[in-house]
Design a protein around this motif. Structure first.
Motif, short mmCIF file in Angstrom:
data_model
loop_
_atom_site.label_atom_id
_atom_site.label_comp_id
_atom_site.label_asym_id
_atom_site.label_seq_id
_atom_site.Cartn_x
_atom_site.Cartn_y
_atom_site.Cartn_z
N TYR A 27 0.81 -1.22 0.00
CA TYR A 27 0.00 0.00 0.00
C TYR A 27 0.85 1.27 0.00
CZ TYR A 27 0.97 0.04 5.04
OH TYR A 27 1.57 0.05 6.26
N LYS A 28 2.15 1.11 0.18
CA LYS A 28 3.04 2.27 0.16
C LYS A 28 3.61 2.45 -1.23
CE LYS A 28 4.56 2.42 4.97
NZ LYS A 28 5.72 2.39 5.90
N GLN A 29 3.47 3.65 -1.75
CA GLN A 29 4.03 3.92 -3.07
C GLN A 29 5.52 4.17 -3.02
OE1 GLN A 29 1.79 7.06 -4.92
NE2 GLN A 29 0.15 5.67 -5.52
N GLN A 30 6.00 4.68 -1.89
CA GLN A 30 7.42 5.00 -1.77
C GLN A 30 8.24 3.73 -1.70
OE1 GLN A 30 8.32 7.54 1.53
NE2 GLN A 30 10.40 7.94 0.83
N ASN A 31 9.31 3.68 -2.46
CA ASN A 31 10.19 2.52 -2.47
C ASN A 31 11.00 2.45 -1.18
OD1 ASN A 31 9.48 1.55 -5.04
ND2 ASN A 31 10.85 3.01 -6.02
N PHE A 60 20.91 -0.81 -0.06
CA PHE A 60 19.89 -1.63 -0.70
C PHE A 60 18.61 -0.81 -0.90
CE2 PHE A 60 22.05 -5.70 -0.25
CZ PHE A 60 22.93 -5.46 0.78
N SER A 61 18.07 -0.90 -2.09
CA SER A 61 16.81 -0.23 -2.36
C SER A 61 15.99 -1.09 -3.31
CB SER A 61 17.03 1.16 -2.96
OG SER A 61 17.73 1.05 -4.19
N VAL A 62 14.70 -0.83 -3.34
CA VAL A 62 13.84 -1.59 -4.23
C VAL A 62 13.17 -0.65 -5.23
CG1 VAL A 62 13.42 -3.40 -2.53
CG2 VAL A 62 11.82 -1.47 -2.71
N ASN A 63 12.80 -1.24 -6.35
CA ASN A 63 11.95 -0.56 -7.32
C ASN A 63 10.65 -1.36 -7.38
OD1 ASN A 63 10.77 0.85 -9.37
ND2 ASN A 63 12.25 0.26 -10.95
N PHE A 64 9.65 -0.84 -6.69
CA PHE A 64 8.37 -1.52 -6.57
C PHE A 64 7.40 -0.95 -7.59
CE2 PHE A 64 4.82 -3.66 -5.18
CZ PHE A 64 3.88 -2.89 -4.50
N GLN A 65 7.00 -1.76 -8.53
CA GLN A 65 6.05 -1.35 -9.56
C GLN A 65 4.81 -2.22 -9.39
OE1 GLN A 65 6.67 1.10 -11.84
NE2 GLN A 65 8.71 1.46 -10.96
N LYS A 66 3.82 -1.71 -8.65
CA LYS A 66 2.67 -2.54 -8.28
C LYS A 66 1.86 -2.97 -9.49
CE LYS A 66 -1.03 -2.83 -4.88
NZ LYS A 66 -1.73 -2.14 -3.75
#
Lengths: 115, 114
Positions: free
Chosen positions: A54-58, A64-70
Motif C-alpha cells: 500500500y506504500k508507493q514509496q520505495n 539496498f533499495s527496491v523498485n516496486f512497480q505494483k
C-alpha cells in the motif's frame, strides 16, 4: 495461485558497482507485503528489505533499495557500491496481508561480487 | 539478537529410518516454520506452528510430521526417510501473527538420505 518468479539464476558484479536483481509476482490480492532475503555461504538467511504494497514509496536500507512497480507486479532489488560480503543467494518473497506470515519464496538469484 | 538453533548442520540417514530435526528459538516467538530448500525450487513450506501444540500444513507436508510441545522448540519428523527427502531444511521463527513480521532463520540442516 500466487507465484514469485526470479528469472536470473546467477549474476555477477564487480566490487563497488551497482547491480539489480529482478523479481516478479502474480497475485490478485491488493493487500500484501514483499521481502528480499539474503542467504550467505553461512546459510543463515537474513532479511534485507521489506515493502508494504500500500506504500508507493520505495523502501531503502543503506545500500539496498527496491523498485516496486505494483501495476507491473515487479519488485527488483538494487545493490549499490557492491561489497564482497554481498556475495549470497538472494530470495524474493511475497505474503498475503490477511493471513499468517506464510511467505511464498522465489527460486533465488546467486550473486557473486568479484574483487 | 534472536537466535534460531538447528541441532545438526549435516545429517546422513538411511532409507526407512525415522529422522528428527530439532529447532530451538530463544526469543519467545509465537510462530515457527519448517522450510525445505532445493536448488531451482527455492524455499517451500512444510509445516508451521502458531502456538504450542498447534500446527498447520504448508505446501509440501507429505512424508513429514511436526511436534511443538514447548514454545521454544519445533521438531520436524520424517517417519520413514526416503531418498527424495534429501534436501536442506531450514527452520524459522517470527514474533507474532502480523504478516509483515520478518522471519529469523536457523543455519539449516543438510540431510542426505542414502
Amino acid at each position: 495461485a500466487q507465484t514469485v518468479t526470479q528469472s536470473q539464476p546467477e549474476m555477477s558484479v564487480q566490487e563497488a558497482e551497482t547491480v539489480t536483481l529482478s523479481c516478479t509476482y502474480d497475485t490478485s490480492e491488493n493487500n500484501y507485503y514483499l521481502f528480499w532475503y539474503k542467504q550467505p555461504p553461512s546459510r543463515q538467511m537474513i532479511l534485507v528489505i521489506r515493502q508494504e504494497a500500500y506504500k508507493q514509496q520505495n523502501a531503502t536500507e543503506n545500500r539496498f533499495s527496491v523498485n516496486f512497480q505494483k501495476a507491473a507486479k515487479s519488485f527488483s532489488l538494487k545493490i549499490s557500491d557492491s561489497q564482497l560480503g554481498d556475495t549470497a543467494m538472494y530470495f524474493c518473497a511475497w505474503v498475503y496481508g490477511g493471513a499468517t506470515n506464510k511467505l511464498i519464496f522465489g527460486t533465488g538469484t546467486l550473486l557473486a561480487v568479484q574483487p | 539478537d534472536v537466535k534460531v538453533t538447528q541441532s545438526s548442520r549435516y545429517l546422513v540417514k538411511r532409507t526407512g529410518e525415522k529422522v528428527f530435526l530439532e529447532c530451538v528459538q530463544d526469543m519467545d516467538h509465537e510462530n515457527m516454520f519448517w522450510y525445505r530448500q532445493d536448488p531451482g525450487l527455492g524455499l517451500r513450506l512444510i509445516y508451521f506452528s502458531y502456538d504450542v501444540k498447534m500446527k498447520e500444513k504448508g505446501d509440501i507436508p507429505e512424508g513429514y510430521s511436526v511436534s511443538r510441545e514447548k514454545k521454544e522448540r519445533f521438531s520436524l519428523i520424517l517417519e520413514s526417510a526416503s531418498t527424495n527427502q534429501t534436501s536442506m531444511y531450514l527452520c524459522a521463527s517470527s514474533l507474532s501473527w502480523s504478516t509483515n513480521e520478518k522471519l529469523f532463520f536457523g543455519s539449516g540442516t543438510q540431510l542426505s538420505v542414502l
